[in-house]
Every structure is written in structure tokens, then in C-alpha cells.
Design an enzyme around this catalytic site. Sequence first.
Site, mmCIF file in Angstrom:
data_model
loop_
_atom_site.group_PDB
_atom_site.id
_atom_site.type_symbol
_atom_site.label_atom_id
_atom_site.label_comp_id
_atom_site.label_asym_id
_atom_site.label_seq_id
_atom_site.Cartn_x
_atom_site.Cartn_y
_atom_site.Cartn_z
ATOM 1 C CB ALA A 53 -0.885 -0.015 1.237
ATOM 2 C CD GLU A 112 -2.529 -7.399 2.755
ATOM 3 O OE1 GLU A 112 -2.106 -6.277 2.408
ATOM 4 O OE2 GLU A 112 -3.158 -7.593 3.805
ATOM 5 N N GLY A 155 0.524 -4.991 0.771
ATOM 6 C CA GLY A 155 -0.664 -5.002 -0.079
ATOM 7 C C GLY A 155 -0.406 -5.653 -1.437
ATOM 8 C CD GLU A 182 1.594 -5.576 5.783
ATOM 9 O OE1 GLU A 182 2.342 -6.519 6.121
ATOM 10 O OE2 GLU A 182 0.929 -5.581 4.734
HETATM 11 N N1 COA Z 1 4.613 3.085 -0.624
HETATM 12 C C1 COA Z 1 5.018 4.238 -1.167
HETATM 13 N N2 COA Z 1 6.130 4.388 -1.894
HETATM 14 C C2 COA Z 1 6.898 3.295 -2.055
HETATM 15 C C3 COA Z 1 6.552 2.050 -1.518
HETATM 16 C C4 COA Z 1 5.353 1.959 -0.773
HETATM 17 N N3 COA Z 1 4.909 0.816 -0.241
HETATM 18 N N4 COA Z 1 7.518 1.158 -1.829
HETATM 19 C C5 COA Z 1 8.434 1.820 -2.560
HETATM 20 N N5 COA Z 1 8.060 3.111 -2.697
HETATM 21 C C6 COA Z 1 8.741 4.203 -3.425
HETATM 22 C C7 COA Z 1 9.953 4.716 -2.643
HETATM 23 O O1 COA Z 1 9.546 5.656 -1.666
HETATM 24 C C8 COA Z 1 10.753 5.329 -3.767
HETATM 25 O O2 COA Z 1 10.166 6.557 -4.116
HETATM 26 P P1 COA Z 1 11.101 7.866 -4.419
HETATM 27 O O3 COA Z 1 12.012 7.428 -5.546
HETATM 28 O O4 COA Z 1 10.133 8.930 -4.806
HETATM 29 O O5 COA Z 1 11.844 8.121 -3.151
HETATM 30 C C9 COA Z 1 10.526 4.377 -4.917
HETATM 31 O O6 COA Z 1 9.305 3.693 -4.623
HETATM 32 C C10 COA Z 1 11.623 3.344 -5.098
HETATM 33 O O7 COA Z 1 11.769 2.649 -3.869
HETATM 34 P P2 COA Z 1 13.191 2.466 -3.121
HETATM 35 O O8 COA Z 1 12.903 2.229 -1.669
HETATM 36 O O9 COA Z 1 14.097 3.608 -3.456
HETATM 37 O O10 COA Z 1 13.725 1.149 -3.821
HETATM 38 P P3 COA Z 1 14.750 0.079 -3.204
HETATM 39 O O11 COA Z 1 15.109 -0.822 -4.327
HETATM 40 O O12 COA Z 1 15.836 0.753 -2.460
HETATM 41 O O13 COA Z 1 13.899 -0.744 -2.111
HETATM 42 C C11 COA Z 1 11.946 -1.951 -1.298
HETATM 43 C C12 COA Z 1 12.815 -1.554 -2.525
HETATM 44 C C13 COA Z 1 10.703 -2.663 -1.841
HETATM 45 C C14 COA Z 1 12.737 -2.881 -0.375
HETATM 46 C C15 COA Z 1 11.537 -0.670 -0.535
HETATM 47 O O14 COA Z 1 10.987 0.253 -1.461
HETATM 48 C C16 COA Z 1 10.506 -0.901 0.554
HETATM 49 O O15 COA Z 1 10.843 -1.386 1.623
HETATM 50 N N6 COA Z 1 9.241 -0.524 0.284
HETATM 51 C C17 COA Z 1 8.184 -0.631 1.272
HETATM 52 C C18 COA Z 1 7.718 -2.049 1.445
HETATM 53 C C19 COA Z 1 6.631 -2.137 2.503
HETATM 54 O O16 COA Z 1 6.853 -1.925 3.685
HETATM 55 N N7 COA Z 1 5.420 -2.468 2.058
HETATM 56 C C20 COA Z 1 4.299 -2.666 2.921
HETATM 57 C C21 COA Z 1 3.501 -1.428 3.025
HETATM 58 S S1 COA Z 1 2.124 -1.652 4.122
#
Ligand code: COA
Length: 258
Positions: free
Chosen positions: A65, A113, A110, A133
Site C-alpha cells: 500500500a 495481498e 498489499g 507491516e
Molecule cells: N509506498 C510508497 N512508496 C513506495 C513504496 C510503498 N509501499 N515502496 C516503494 N516506494 C517508493 C519509494 O519511496 C521510492 O520513491 P522515491 O524514488 O520517490 O523516493 C521508490 O518507490 C523506489 O523505492 P526504493 O525504496 O528507493 O527502492 P529500493 O530498491 O531501495 O527498495 C523496497 C525496494 C521494496 C525494499 C523498498 O521500497 C521498501 O521497503 N518498500 C516498502 C515495502 C513495505 O513496507 N510495504 C508494505 C507497506 S504496508
Amino acid sequence: MYQTLLTEVKNLIFYISINRESKLNALNIQTLSEIKTAVLSTYDDHSVSAIIITGSGKKAFAAGADIEEFAKFNVEEGTRMSADGHAVLRAIENCPKPVIAAINGFALGGGNELAMSCHIRVASENAKFGQPEVNLGIIPGYAGTQRLAQLVGKGKALELLMTADIIDAQTALNFGLINYVVPQENLIAKCEEIIEKIKSKSPLAISSIIRCVNAHYEKKIDGNNAEINEFGNFFGSEDFVEGTTAFLERRKANFKGH
Ligand code: COA
């Protein structure tokens, strides 16, 4: 028509691609609402016999999400976010046509999910799965606590949900979370291969299978009774007459879905 999705119908398959690549296809409220509209539009559409849902780019199916969006929500908005998300994923789960998730990278929170609400999951080798989460001080809100336990069993589900561990595609396959792992360049072709097999069957039977299997997980419905009733109804269908006649005449059945 859609702001956050790319859609296309080809060869009776409705392709939905979440189109927020720069945000790793994170699911904001608008994206989920558009997915629901797109999936519901196929229910009675005879030009569609199956759906493939994937993410744009090569890195993510959906990384969860949209954290930026929900970070400022209050209790009321959080409750609505979860209820609305549940409804979107139920629209996928109850779709009368097979829905396959083509998981082309991160399927987190999400995103996982969403994948779990699809009927079948095919992943590319680089895919990663998890429910992180608890790292954000929250729990899954789109039925992750329910469908993960259904797919991988209570013990593994509790471990994944409490540790926030991220697992690779091979581990997800071993856990029963996904059906296949393939090289990324073969991902959509593998989904299409599965759909080709299903397409030759009676559409009536396919939607009945989906309803009966879903009935097992509905507390208010007795799945066995659902099957007995659905089974009986087939004896009044043209597809049943065609299927049994084709078998007896040693030819391939040509189902019409009536
Ligand atoms: N919500 C909003 N934005 C998200 C996102 C999310 N769930 N997951 C990734 N993004 C965005 C990042 O903020 C970044 O945006 P920006 O370039 O404007 O700063 C972009 O997507 C790229 O992500 P980034 O974190 O730079 O890539 P990465 O390769 O370093 O890491 C992940 C990848 C997936 C490990 C990391 O993005 C992450 O941990 N995301 C969240 C996962 C999460 O907790 N999901 C559950 C949500 S309830």
C-alpha cells in the site's frame, strides 16, 4: 480511461498492469479503485475469458500500500482504507473468470495481498514476497492475515507476519504461496499457457469451481452444500450435454458457456 493502470484485451485475455513504476507500483487508493472497476468490468464481458494482473517494469509487482498516502490517515480513514481494500480483493477472488497474478518482482504488503486474492500465482525468479507491516507499526489490512494462513498454513503465516521476513520466489514456491517460478522473460507466456488450458473447458464449470472453492472459506456458506447444488445444476446445462456427448463421440467438446 485509467490513470494508474495500463489495460489491454488480446486473445480473450484482459491484461492489467499497475502503472506506477517509479513508486514500485505501490497501491494507492486510486489504483485499488481502478483495479476493482477493471476487474468488475469483465464479469459479464464476453470478450474476456481470463485476467492477468502484473506490475509495470521489471522490479516490482507492487511494493505494498502507498505508505506516503496512508501515513497521515486517522482511525476512521484507516478503517475505511482496509474495508475498501478488502472489497477490491474480494471482487478479484469472486471473479467468475480465472485471474492470474504475474508477479514480476516485489510483492510486499498489499502487493502480496493483491497476489493472494488472485486464483493462481506465477512469479519470476527475482520476485520477493513478504508482509512487512509490523516494521511500520501496523498489521496487514487487505486480508493478509486471512489469505496467507489459507495458502501457507497457520504456522508459516504467523512466522512471516510476525518476523516481516522477505522470502524469495523459490521459498514461496516451497511454502505453497505461489504455483510456479519462471525466468522473467517467460512470465506472461507461462500465465497464457495456463489460461489456454482453462479456455478449452466449460466457462460454466470454471466459474462454478471458483465459487465452490471460495465457499470453503466463507463462514456463512457450507462448501459441501454449495458443491452439491452447483453440481446438480449442471445436469440442466448445454455445456454438460456437449461435454458428455463429445466424450462419447470421441471428439473435442465445444463449450458455449450455457
Ligand atoms: N509506498 C510508497 N512508496 C513506495 C513504496 C510503498 N509501499 N515502496 C516503494 N516506494 C517508493 C519509494 O519511496 C521510492 O520513491 P522515491 O524514488 O520517490 O523516493 C521508490 O518507490 C523506489 O523505492 P526504493 O525504496 O528507493 O527502492 P529500493 O530498491 O531501495 O527498495 C523496497 C525496494 C521494496 C525494499 C523498498 O521500497 C521498501 O521497503 N518498500 C516498502 C515495502 C513495505 O513496507 N510495504 C508494505 C507497506 S504496508
